[in-house]
Write a protein that holds these residues in place. Sequence first.
Motif, PDB file in Angstrom:
ATOM      1  N   THR A 189      -0.591  10.102   4.584  1.00 43.07           N
ATOM      2  CA  THR A 189      -1.358   8.373   3.954  1.00 43.07           C
ATOM      3  C   THR A 189      -0.207   7.770   4.679  1.00 43.07           C
ATOM      4  O   THR A 189      -0.679   6.699   5.163  1.00 43.07           O
ATOM      5  N   PHE A 211     -10.199   8.022   3.713  1.00 42.05           N
ATOM      6  CA  PHE A 211      -9.326   7.941   3.432  1.00 42.05           C
ATOM      7  C   PHE A 211      -8.187   8.990   2.475  1.00 42.05           C
ATOM      8  O   PHE A 211      -7.222   9.912   2.610  1.00 42.05           O
ATOM      9  N   TYR A 242      -2.333  12.492 -12.224  1.00 41.48           N
ATOM     10  CA  TYR A 242      -3.340  12.895 -11.230  1.00 41.48           C
ATOM     11  C   TYR A 242      -3.240  13.822 -10.835  1.00 41.48           C
ATOM     12  O   TYR A 242      -3.814  14.457  -9.382  1.00 41.48           O
ATOM     13  N   ILE A 259      -6.223  11.069  -4.207  1.00 38.18           N
ATOM     14  CA  ILE A 259      -5.390  10.995  -3.375  1.00 38.18           C
ATOM     15  C   ILE A 259      -4.211  11.744  -4.616  1.00 38.18           C
ATOM     16  O   ILE A 259      -3.290  11.718  -3.923  1.00 38.18           O
ATOM     17  N   LEU A 302       1.078   4.132  -3.056  1.00 35.72           N
ATOM     18  CA  LEU A 302       0.771   5.435  -2.609  1.00 35.72           C
ATOM     19  C   LEU A 302       1.700   6.460  -2.908  1.00 35.72           C
ATOM     20  O   LEU A 302       1.191   7.485  -3.540  1.00 35.72           O
ATOM     21  N   LEU A 317       0.934   6.785  -6.416  1.00 35.32           N
ATOM     22  CA  LEU A 317       0.118   7.653  -7.181  1.00 35.32           C
ATOM     23  C   LEU A 317       0.227   9.267  -6.787  1.00 35.32           C
ATOM     24  O   LEU A 317       0.099   9.862  -7.496  1.00 35.32           O
ATOM     25  N   GLN A 318       0.566   8.978  -5.568  1.00 39.70           N
ATOM     26  CA  GLN A 318       0.458  10.401  -5.216  1.00 39.70           C
ATOM     27  C   GLN A 318       1.774  11.484  -5.917  1.00 39.70           C
ATOM     28  O   GLN A 318       2.082  12.791  -5.296  1.00 39.70           O
ATOM     29  N   VAL A 322      -8.453   0.790   2.728  1.00 37.16           N
ATOM     30  CA  VAL A 322      -7.705   1.516   2.170  1.00 37.16           C
ATOM     31  C   VAL A 322      -7.336   1.475   0.482  1.00 37.16           C
ATOM     32  O   VAL A 322      -7.198   1.739  -0.998  1.00 37.16           O
ATOM     33  N   TYR A 368       0.890  -1.298   0.195  1.00 35.04           N
ATOM     34  CA  TYR A 368      -0.123   0.319  -0.129  1.00 35.04           C
ATOM     35  C   TYR A 368       0.673   1.015  -0.260  1.00 35.04           C
ATOM     36  O   TYR A 368       0.420   2.724  -0.317  1.00 35.04           O
ATOM     37  N   LEU A 369       1.756   1.008   0.898  1.00 32.44           N
ATOM     38  CA  LEU A 369       2.731   2.424   0.692  1.00 32.44           C
ATOM     39  C   LEU A 369       3.377   2.861  -0.910  1.00 32.44           C
ATOM     40  O   LEU A 369       3.654   3.544  -1.294  1.00 32.44           O
ATOM     41  N   GLY A 419      -5.814  11.748   1.933  1.00 34.97           N
ATOM     42  CA  GLY A 419      -4.517  11.476   0.690  1.00 34.97           C
ATOM     43  C   GLY A 419      -4.928  12.699  -0.009  1.00 34.97           C
ATOM     44  O   GLY A 419      -3.607  13.450  -0.113  1.00 34.97           O
TER      45      GLY A 419
END
Lengths: 647, 427
Positions: free
Chosen positions: B334, B322, A34, B292, A24, A27-28, B379, A20-21, B326
Amino acid sequence: MLESRRFVIIGFFALVGLIYLLRLFYLQVLDESYSIESSSNSIKRVIEIPFRGQIYDRNGKLIVYNTPVYDLLVTPYKVRVDDTLRFCQVLGIERRDFDSLMTAASAYSRQKPSLFLRQLSKEDFASIQDIMVDYSGFEFAKSSLRTYTAPTLANTLGYVSEITKTQLEKQEEPYYRQSDYIGQSGIEKIYENDLRGKRGTKFVMQNVAGVYKGPWKNGELDTMAVAGDNLYSGIDLEVQQYADSLMVNKVGSVVAIEPKTGQIISMVSAPTYDPNLLASRYFSKNFAALVRNPYKPLFNRPVMASYRPGSTFKLIQALIGLQEGVITPGSGFTHANCPVGCHNHPATSTVALGVTHSCNPYFYNVFRRLIYKNNIKNTFKASAVGLDAWHDNIAKFGIGQRLGIDLPSEYKGNLPNKKYYDRFYGEYRWKFSNIYSLSIGEGELLITPLKMANVAAIIANRGYFYTPHVIHGVGDKKKVKAEYLVRHETGVDPHNFDPVIEGMIGAVEAGTARRSRVEGITIAGKTGTSQNKRGDDHSIFIAFAPVENPKIAIAVFVENAGAGGVAAAPIANLIIEKYLTRKITNKALEERMLKADFMSKVILPGQKKPIPVDTTKKKPVVPVPAKPVTPAKPVATASQNNQRKAL
Amino acid sequence: MAESKPITKNVDWMVVLIYIACLGIGWLNIYAAVYNPETHTSMFDLSNNAGKQLMWIGTAALLIICILVIDYKFYETFSFVIYAVVIFLLVVVLFAGSNINGSRSWIKLGGFSLQPAEFSKLAISLAISKYLSDPAISLTRKLKDYYPIMGIIVLPAFLILLSNETGSMLVFASFAIVLYREGMPGVIPAIGIIGAALLIITLLFVKWYIAGAIIVIAGLVIWLMPVMTRRRGGLWATILVAFVMIGIVFGVDFFMNNVLQKHQRGRIMVLLDPDSDPRGIGWNVIQSKIAIGSGGLTGKGFLQGTQTKFDFVPEQSTDFIFCTVGEEHGFLGTAIVVFLFIALIWRLVVLAERQRSRFARVYGYCVAGILFFHFMVNVGMTIGLMPVIGIPLPFFSYGGSSLWSFSVLLFIFLKIDAQRPFTLSRG
């Protein structure tokens, strides 16, 4: 043994946490698709269109400015119109229009505003603003229209219109967007980057329904729109309009230049049209009418039309002859042994008299001497070498090349050289006898009215010119384009101009243009009669005045009006007088020229005879009925492409 | 007696601190999610979700005090009673529940609604722990010992399914973790994971290719096994496994196209390719990922989130909370949340392992498993790694029932853990 299973379990938890990290982080941080700019649909960039720059004349009078107009926008889901009939009455539209506009708007979006009525004038806005309060779902957006203080200079100024699809696709840097306005011709096109100003950007927030929710980050990232630069032109609006009135019912051009600077004082392309026609919400209708007009009012004749210079070209022949030493001020020629004809006139025993009486054999001989100056025995070879030498001298006067005026589509013209004739006859298969009509400005020579006005300016300056230009100052600092400060030399010594100018004065005082001389002003001029295949000769006149201290150089072309002295010379001299003294002494001449109709002698393409023009009409700015649509009532527009820029 | 020692001395403060941190961060993000820049409502205004959540937090604190005061033996003794009460409530809700969002799962008590399904996790955890606390029960040897456990789980699951609350039911899968720890053969979760993987692969690729790949792998295994392990045999087992897997692939395909309803199929397909239906089912996933993703490294700042605030992301304060973290706090935010959860669950496993009673250990694993499952699914759904299943993020999502049930779940374990020094090992 089972206790060791906790490591499997903890390992599994940690593994999911790690996945998940990583996801993320991707994604971020890593994935740009995005980011706020590219995908955020809650923050919207709104472009603010600045006011276009204004254009001034040489006396500080406004020529072009902007009028605020109002677009009426509708947001379908908010609409509440209880009394549709009254609503339509207020807006001056049909019930039918109302329905189709509402349908179109709803089809685009029920939540976002769509254009309902375009470009309402301030008066219309004022009259309906109060009543509109009763109807919800409608709002006004400010916009602006180009407005012209006088119905003149249409082709010089050009027009502004919505960017075309091709332009949109071809732009080098992606600046314009659909439905943006852009200068399409004339000054508006050439100075587009100065006039358009700097667009402002606002970031606004909107919710999922597209409803405005205030500025993003309190407007920290917003930039203000900066109005476009004003332009300062050398145009004299009063003289311009006077010239316009003289060119009514004529096809042709007037170009007046200030010789010392190269600034254009007046530029008439006849027939013309009221530029306001193309700056209204009836643009497409009016534009179509102008395109259909057989006299082509959208054709900018001063820089695009090509003519033979006729006798006006003799001035350059004389100057080159004197400079090259093939003649002296005292040289004389008779009509003997000359293939070109002439009219009856006193003996031409000097250059000045040759010019004054526009003697054809005189310049035939000058040209012959110029071509054969090189003393090569073989006449074919001598002609070839002589013509190229002559060509280079003439080219210095701007003939056969673009001068570089700040208007689009300037025509190059044609100045033949050896290569040019070789194409027709083959190398060394032609000689002077094939090309002698160049001597009197006929044959393969092609010039524009602008070039001949520039020739007048060169003579007024006795040997040099500045590139003619309409705009001499950009922005508050009145910045001048560097290329308009360069002095172009012609290589002809100033003293060689004396006999030519003397001849030009003679032409106005006692020669071909004597009927239009102006009391009290010494004008140096030269008529020209340009032969053409279609109908009567074109009437040409170039001049400058006052001779002692030239302030204006002018070229006037009137198509199919006959000899230079008939139409072009009187018009030119009236304009000169107007510019120098602001009044007209010879009222009879003025009256005659205002009324003169040479348009009826013009034979349109595809026709054998001139078409009759109704001369009873007093002042048709647009000659063939391109009837302007009266902007009394707002007209419905169903265009959904023109979504308002804001929101 | 040792029991006279204050509870504050023995309670595991690390878990308590993480719990408080989660509540605090969660509450701020609920406020941010419902914050409206036009009206500027206060954090404490009871008319919005943030204000209400604060009230839920307060009542949860009261519940926690009660839990810590009650004797620890109560929970073990009354496990089945609590289970029975929850089952009763689940039956009641089927008939007397009010209909919210198409699921008949809420009981109205005055101005507030309660969701019994939320408490079924607690009930099952206690019941399983109680059942497994009998040392005679062995999950390694006796198949018949599984039947009561199945019964304990299936009964509420069936009732919840009837009330149309599928999300809560799926959480029961988390009990596989505790069963594994207590001796369930590792093949079963392995089969579950391989099955899920096969399911996804089947949806992504042409089934004939997958069948071919399985045959190739099986061939490699048969060929290499004797070489690697110096052991013969397993030939038929491998062939059987390969056939079963191919059977699953075709079964899944059939299942997807002929058994599942359209919206169920859609939810799974969107997981694989959100862009297949951007305005429909894919909307939630796409908007959630945009929210996010647009946060970047450090986020847009507190109350500056725009995707969440202007209703692009649905259920912003509950299931998709969540996204607010984000968008407004970026990767830093996050990552902190992920760390908090993994640390909490890790700590719970450590605490469970140090229990002397089997009841306490099993219960501890139940709590860790449930929290983990919620975290993983919730999540995972917001970042596009899991299908959209409407279950809350523990301690973060807005909602009284879920906050109460998670708090009770957690603090019963902390209470039991606090008594650990004074209990005897029973195996």
